[in-house]
Scaffold this motif. Structure first.
Motif, PDB file in Angstrom:
ATOM      1  N   LYS A 180      46.144  60.574  33.541  1.00 40.07           N
ATOM      2  CA  LYS A 180      45.676  61.851  33.032  1.00 40.07           C
ATOM      3  C   LYS A 180      45.960  61.923  31.528  1.00 40.07           C
ATOM      4  CE  LYS A 180      47.116  64.091  37.359  1.00 40.07           C
ATOM      5  NZ  LYS A 180      47.952  65.173  37.939  1.00 40.07           N
ATOM      6  N   PRO A 181      45.232  62.761  30.809  1.00 40.28           N
ATOM      7  CA  PRO A 181      45.520  62.902  29.377  1.00 40.28           C
ATOM      8  C   PRO A 181      46.978  63.279  29.101  1.00 40.28           C
ATOM      9  CG  PRO A 181      43.405  63.872  29.882  1.00 40.28           C
ATOM     10  CD  PRO A 181      44.018  63.482  31.198  1.00 40.28           C
ATOM     11  N   GLU A 182      47.581  64.039  29.980  1.00 42.20           N
ATOM     12  CA  GLU A 182      48.980  64.439  29.770  1.00 42.20           C
ATOM     13  C   GLU A 182      49.964  63.294  29.972  1.00 42.20           C
ATOM     14  OE1 GLU A 182      46.723  65.933  31.751  1.00 42.20           O
ATOM     15  OE2 GLU A 182      47.661  66.719  33.595  1.00 42.20           O
ATOM     16  N   ASP A 183      49.487  62.136  30.415  1.00 44.07           N
ATOM     17  CA  ASP A 183      50.346  60.957  30.495  1.00 44.07           C
ATOM     18  C   ASP A 183      50.432  60.234  29.151  1.00 44.07           C
ATOM     19  OD1 ASP A 183      48.907  60.320  33.711  1.00 44.07           O
ATOM     20  OD2 ASP A 183      50.888  61.173  33.304  1.00 44.07           O
ATOM     21  N   THR A 184      49.650  60.675  28.193  1.00 44.56           N
ATOM     22  CA  THR A 184      49.672  60.057  26.869  1.00 44.56           C
ATOM     23  C   THR A 184      51.056  60.174  26.251  1.00 44.56           C
ATOM     24  OG1 THR A 184      47.327  60.454  26.465  1.00 44.56           O
ATOM     25  CG2 THR A 184      48.732  60.185  24.527  1.00 44.56           C
ATOM     26  N   ALA A 185      51.624  59.042  25.868  1.00 48.22           N
ATOM     27  CA  ALA A 185      52.985  59.015  25.330  1.00 48.22           C
ATOM     28  C   ALA A 185      53.328  57.580  24.946  1.00 48.22           C
ATOM     29  CB  ALA A 185      53.990  59.513  26.363  1.00 48.22           C
ATOM     30  N   VAL A 186      54.444  57.436  24.265  1.00 44.58           N
ATOM     31  CA  VAL A 186      55.045  56.119  24.087  1.00 44.58           C
ATOM     32  C   VAL A 186      55.982  55.902  25.269  1.00 44.58           C
ATOM     33  CG1 VAL A 186      56.450  54.624  22.630  1.00 44.58           C
ATOM     34  CG2 VAL A 186      54.880  56.283  21.585  1.00 44.58           C
ATOM     35  N   TYR A 187      55.816  54.769  25.935  1.00 48.08           N
ATOM     36  CA  TYR A 187      56.607  54.464  27.124  1.00 48.08           C
ATOM     37  C   TYR A 187      57.683  53.430  26.788  1.00 48.08           C
ATOM     38  CZ  TYR A 187      53.522  57.113  30.150  1.00 48.08           C
ATOM     39  OH  TYR A 187      52.824  58.137  30.763  1.00 48.08           O
ATOM     40  N   TYR A 188      58.885  53.687  27.277  1.00 47.23           N
ATOM     41  CA  TYR A 188      60.038  52.836  27.023  1.00 47.23           C
ATOM     42  C   TYR A 188      60.681  52.411  28.343  1.00 47.23           C
ATOM     43  CZ  TYR A 188      59.891  55.244  22.469  1.00 47.23           C
ATOM     44  OH  TYR A 188      59.506  55.779  21.259  1.00 47.23           O
ATOM     45  N   CYS A 189      61.310  51.252  28.341  1.00 52.98           N
ATOM     46  CA  CYS A 189      62.163  50.886  29.470  1.00 52.98           C
ATOM     47  C   CYS A 189      63.601  50.802  28.979  1.00 52.98           C
ATOM     48  CB  CYS A 189      61.739  49.564  30.098  1.00 52.98           C
ATOM     49  SG  CYS A 189      62.009  48.121  29.066  1.00 52.98           S
ATOM     50  N   ASN A 190      64.517  50.947  29.903  1.00 47.09           N
ATOM     51  CA  ASN A 190      65.916  50.758  29.579  1.00 47.09           C
ATOM     52  C   ASN A 190      66.693  50.502  30.865  1.00 47.09           C
ATOM     53  OD1 ASN A 190      68.344  50.617  28.053  1.00 47.09           O
ATOM     54  ND2 ASN A 190      67.498  52.100  26.598  1.00 47.09           N
ATOM     55  N   VAL A 191      67.952  50.178  30.714  1.00 45.10           N
ATOM     56  CA  VAL A 191      68.824  49.830  31.829  1.00 45.10           C
ATOM     57  C   VAL A 191      70.030  50.740  31.796  1.00 45.10           C
ATOM     58  CG1 VAL A 191      69.918  48.042  30.408  1.00 45.10           C
ATOM     59  CG2 VAL A 191      70.137  47.954  32.898  1.00 45.10           C
ATOM     60  N   GLY A 192      70.562  51.071  32.952  1.00 47.64           N
ATOM     61  CA  GLY A 192      71.706  51.948  32.940  1.00 47.64           C
ATOM     62  C   GLY A 192      72.447  52.001  34.261  1.00 47.64           C
ATOM     63  N   LEU A 193      73.381  52.905  34.311  1.00 49.07           N
ATOM     64  CA  LEU A 193      74.152  53.153  35.525  1.00 49.07           C
ATOM     65  C   LEU A 193      73.684  54.464  36.144  1.00 49.07           C
ATOM     66  CD1 LEU A 193      77.729  52.302  34.188  1.00 49.07           C
ATOM     67  CD2 LEU A 193      76.203  50.842  35.516  1.00 49.07           C
ATOM     68  N   ALA A 194      73.579  54.492  37.450  1.00 52.75           N
ATOM     69  CA  ALA A 194      73.163  55.716  38.140  1.00 52.75           C
ATOM     70  C   ALA A 194      74.217  56.797  37.976  1.00 52.75           C
ATOM     71  CB  ALA A 194      72.938  55.419  39.612  1.00 52.75           C
ATOM     72  N   THR A 195      73.746  58.027  37.935  1.00 50.57           N
ATOM     73  CA  THR A 195      74.632  59.183  37.911  1.00 50.57           C
ATOM     74  C   THR A 195      74.355  60.029  39.146  1.00 50.57           C
ATOM     75  OG1 THR A 195      73.140  60.661  36.734  1.00 50.57           O
ATOM     76  CG2 THR A 195      74.472  59.158  35.392  1.00 50.57           C
ATOM     77  N   SER A 196      74.999  61.171  39.209  1.00 51.05           N
ATOM     78  CA  SER A 196      74.786  62.049  40.364  1.00 51.05           C
ATOM     79  C   SER A 196      73.442  62.773  40.287  1.00 51.05           C
ATOM     80  CB  SER A 196      75.920  63.066  40.461  1.00 51.05           C
ATOM     81  OG  SER A 196      75.974  63.851  39.289  1.00 51.05           O
ATOM     82  N   VAL A 197      72.769  62.682  39.151  1.00 51.28           N
ATOM     83  CA  VAL A 197      71.489  63.365  38.969  1.00 51.28           C
ATOM     84  C   VAL A 197      70.381  62.330  39.074  1.00 51.28           C
ATOM     85  CG1 VAL A 197      70.079  64.747  37.413  1.00 51.28           C
ATOM     86  CG2 VAL A 197      72.581  65.059  37.469  1.00 51.28           C
ATOM     87  N   PRO A 198      69.444  62.485  40.021  1.00 49.82           N
ATOM     88  CA  PRO A 198      68.334  61.532  40.120  1.00 49.82           C
ATOM     89  C   PRO A 198      67.590  61.404  38.802  1.00 49.82           C
ATOM     90  CG  PRO A 198      68.358  62.989  42.014  1.00 49.82           C
ATOM     91  CD  PRO A 198      69.379  63.521  41.050  1.00 49.82           C
ATOM     92  N   LEU A 199      67.194  60.209  38.451  1.00 53.88           N
ATOM     93  CA  LEU A 199      66.465  59.876  37.233  1.00 53.88           C
ATOM     94  C   LEU A 199      67.339  59.862  35.978  1.00 53.88           C
ATOM     95  CD1 LEU A 199      63.073  61.794  37.618  1.00 53.88           C
ATOM     96  CD2 LEU A 199      63.448  59.344  37.823  1.00 53.88           C
ATOM     97  N   ARG A 200      68.532  60.378  36.066  1.00 53.85           N
ATOM     98  CA  ARG A 200      69.366  60.392  34.873  1.00 53.85           C
ATOM     99  C   ARG A 200      70.316  59.206  34.914  1.00 53.85           C
ATOM    100  NH1 ARG A 200      71.969  65.919  33.121  1.00 53.85           N
ATOM    101  NH2 ARG A 200      69.755  66.276  32.791  1.00 53.85           N
TER     102      ARG A 200
END
Length: 120
Positions: free
Chosen positions: A83-103
């Motif tokens: 969708k047009p609202e998906d327009t953005a710069v997309y990044y990847c990264n690596v991390g440790l899971a937290t208690s908040v999904p996606l964070r």
């Protein structure tokens, strides 16, 4: 640290598809990988995450349209029904899971991202 390197972005019409990819540094292959995006004038936000054993989380805005996956070497983001609202710069990264999904607690260095533009 060496920044992560994203690829696969481009210009696509609404309803189209793109597949993004990002190499996973060897020392991070047991960690959670995530895709993020930043639209013009907005803060960077998480899109999807995947653990080393394949557990995934998605932002509500992309559920059913985007699929995150990984193998031993790369993490991918298959984007369908764009969708047009998906327009953005997309990044990847690596991390440790937290208690908040996606964070994630970010461990890697941010790369330059890959531009995704959805427009007719």
């Amino acid at each position: 640290q060496v920044p992560l390197v994203e690829s696969g972005g481009g210009l696509v019409q609404p309803g189209g598809s793109l597949r993004l990819s990002c190499p996973i540094p060897a020392r991070f292959r047991i960690n959670v990988m995530g895709w993020y995006r930043q639209a013009p004038g907005k803060e960077r936000e998480p899109v999807a995450t995947i653990s080393s054993n394949g557990i995934t989380n998605y932002d509500d805005s992309v559920k059913g349209r985007f699929t995150i996956s990984r193998d031993n070497a790369k993490v991918y983001l298959q984007m369908n029904s764009l969708k047009p609202e998906d327009t953005a710069v997309y990044y990847c990264n690596v991390g440790l899971a937290t208690s908040v999904p996606l964070r994630l607690r970010i461990l890697g260095s941010w790369g330059q991202g890959t531009q995704v533009t959805v427009s007719s």
